[in-house]
Write an enzyme that holds these catalytic residues in place. Sequence first.
Site, PDB file in Angstrom:
ATOM      1  N   ARG A  45       0.794  -1.196   0.000  1.00 34.38           N
ATOM      2  CA  ARG A  45       0.000   0.000   0.000  1.00 34.38           C
ATOM      3  C   ARG A  45       0.844   1.272   0.000  1.00 34.38           C
ATOM      4  O   ARG A  45       0.367   2.359  -0.266  1.00 34.38           O
ATOM      5  CB  ARG A  45      -0.878  -0.014   1.266  1.00 34.38           C
ATOM      6  CG  ARG A  45      -2.060  -0.963   1.124  1.00 34.38           C
ATOM      7  CD  ARG A  45      -2.808  -1.131   2.432  1.00 34.38           C
ATOM      8  NE  ARG A  45      -2.253  -2.247   3.175  1.00 34.38           N
ATOM      9  CZ  ARG A  45      -2.718  -2.628   4.370  1.00 34.38           C
ATOM     10  NH1 ARG A  45      -3.678  -1.942   4.959  1.00 34.38           N
ATOM     11  NH2 ARG A  45      -2.217  -3.666   4.982  1.00 34.38           N
ATOM     12  N   GLY A  46       2.127   1.102   0.332  1.00 33.95           N
ATOM     13  CA  GLY A  46       2.981   2.261   0.607  1.00 33.95           C
ATOM     14  C   GLY A  46       3.162   3.257  -0.518  1.00 33.95           C
ATOM     15  O   GLY A  46       3.496   4.416  -0.271  1.00 33.95           O
ATOM     16  N   ASP A 102       7.537   2.385  -2.712  1.00 31.15           N
ATOM     17  CA  ASP A 102       7.762   3.441  -1.713  1.00 31.15           C
ATOM     18  C   ASP A 102       9.217   3.458  -1.247  1.00 31.15           C
ATOM     19  O   ASP A 102       9.898   4.469  -1.358  1.00 31.15           O
ATOM     20  CB  ASP A 102       6.779   3.307  -0.529  1.00 31.15           C
ATOM     21  CG  ASP A 102       6.817   1.941   0.156  1.00 31.15           C
ATOM     22  OD1 ASP A 102       7.510   1.025  -0.332  1.00 31.15           O
ATOM     23  OD2 ASP A 102       6.142   1.784   1.190  1.00 31.15           O
ATOM     24  N   ASP A 105      14.368  -1.361   0.639  1.00 27.28           N
ATOM     25  CA  ASP A 105      15.058  -1.567   1.916  1.00 27.28           C
ATOM     26  C   ASP A 105      16.030  -2.746   1.739  1.00 27.28           C
ATOM     27  O   ASP A 105      17.117  -2.548   1.211  1.00 27.28           O
ATOM     28  CB  ASP A 105      13.962  -1.821   2.964  1.00 27.28           C
ATOM     29  CG  ASP A 105      14.473  -1.883   4.380  1.00 27.28           C
ATOM     30  OD1 ASP A 105      15.354  -1.087   4.737  1.00 27.28           O
ATOM     31  OD2 ASP A 105      13.981  -2.719   5.159  1.00 27.28           O
ATOM     32  N   VAL A 155      11.066   5.254   8.704  1.00 26.22           N
ATOM     33  CA  VAL A 155      10.346   6.455   8.278  1.00 26.22           C
ATOM     34  C   VAL A 155       8.853   6.184   8.075  1.00 26.22           C
ATOM     35  O   VAL A 155       8.434   5.035   7.868  1.00 26.22           O
ATOM     36  CB  VAL A 155      10.952   7.045   6.983  1.00 26.22           C
ATOM     37  CG1 VAL A 155      12.372   7.533   7.233  1.00 26.22           C
ATOM     38  CG2 VAL A 155      10.925   6.034   5.845  1.00 26.22           C
TER      39      VAL A 155
HETATM   40  P1  IMP Z   1      12.286  -4.789   1.209  1.00 25.12           P
HETATM   41  O1  IMP Z   1      13.044  -3.911   0.259  1.00 25.12           O
HETATM   42  O2  IMP Z   1      11.801  -6.060   0.626  1.00 25.12           O
HETATM   43  O3  IMP Z   1      13.049  -4.990   2.497  1.00 25.12           O
HETATM   44  O4  IMP Z   1      10.964  -4.108   1.658  1.00 25.12           O
HETATM   45  C1  IMP Z   1      10.576  -2.872   1.329  1.00 25.12           C
HETATM   46  C2  IMP Z   1       9.268  -2.615   2.037  1.00 25.12           C
HETATM   47  O5  IMP Z   1       9.451  -2.623   3.467  1.00 25.12           O
HETATM   48  C3  IMP Z   1       8.808  -1.240   1.688  1.00 25.12           C
HETATM   49  O6  IMP Z   1       7.998  -1.271   0.545  1.00 25.12           O
HETATM   50  C4  IMP Z   1       8.044  -0.848   2.928  1.00 25.12           C
HETATM   51  O7  IMP Z   1       6.710  -1.308   2.829  1.00 25.12           O
HETATM   52  C5  IMP Z   1       8.733  -1.582   4.045  1.00 25.12           C
HETATM   53  N1  IMP Z   1       9.668  -0.653   4.732  1.00 25.12           N
HETATM   54  C6  IMP Z   1      11.006  -0.618   4.617  1.00 25.12           C
HETATM   55  N2  IMP Z   1      11.533   0.374   5.346  1.00 25.12           N
HETATM   56  C7  IMP Z   1      10.480   0.996   5.944  1.00 25.12           C
HETATM   57  C8  IMP Z   1      10.383   2.134   6.822  1.00 25.12           C
HETATM   58  O8  IMP Z   1      11.363   2.797   7.205  1.00 25.12           O
HETATM   59  N3  IMP Z   1       9.121   2.484   7.200  1.00 25.12           N
HETATM   60  C9  IMP Z   1       8.014   1.792   6.816  1.00 25.12           C
HETATM   61  N4  IMP Z   1       8.055   0.742   5.979  1.00 25.12           N
HETATM   62  C10 IMP Z   1       9.293   0.343   5.559  1.00 25.12           C
HETATM   63 MG    MG Z   2       5.925  -1.579   0.367  1.00 21.12          MG
END
Ligand code: IMP
Ligand code: MG
Length: 179
Positions: A45-46, A102, A105, A155
């Site tokens: 949803r981000g 969004d 990470d 964040v």
């Molecule tokens: P990854 O890259 O698979 O670790 O996941 C990315 C997702 O983790 C993003 O789309 C966000 O939904 C969530 N996420 C990563 N960092 C944050 C943060 O600082 N705040 C809130 N959600 C986060």
């Molecule tokens: Mg996300």
Amino acid sequence: MSERPYVIDQMISAKSIAARIEDLSAEIEREYEGTDKLVVVGLLRGSFVFIADLVRELDLPVEVDFLEASSYGNAMESSREVRILKDLRGEIEGRDVLVVEDIVDTGHTLTHVMHLLTARNPAKIKTIALLDKPSRREADIAADWIGFSIPDEFVVGYGIDFAQRNRNLPFIGKVRFTE
Ligand code: IMP
Ligand code: MG
């Protein structure tokens, strides 16, 4: 965890975000110049606020679709599994696609989504992420466009949540626990 008291310190203002989106949209317009129809895919949803602002800056024929992926950690391993909770409504074969995230990470979500969508044979597929946390990366992936590179801070705001809250903040802020 959401019971623990915290405050939110502004990190990126609404104005800075808007200015950055203007620049990015100009680059995207150049990249997709002459496209028949661009399919902009928001990862729920981000990305819902970001995609809303981004598409309104794009002077291109655009179609909007959404995909919802959920990543969850495995206590025994550092690697993550990603599940698709909601797939695209439309076909992307032969189409020009832009995936909107969004935050990148660890990178596992975007890696999984790109694997899935690339297998559907789009003519072209690129990625944009509002935020990038390069120091957290586990998967070897980078978005084609990044709004802002940020340090390893948690964040919220501008669509991004903490335990489903704070998505409606117009700016990006960092969560600071007060006790
Ligand atoms: P990854 O890259 O698979 O670790 O996941 C990315 C997702 O983790 C993003 O789309 C966000 O939904 C969530 N996420 C990563 N960092 C944050 C943060 O600082 N705040 C809130 N959600 C986060
Ligand atoms: Mg996300």
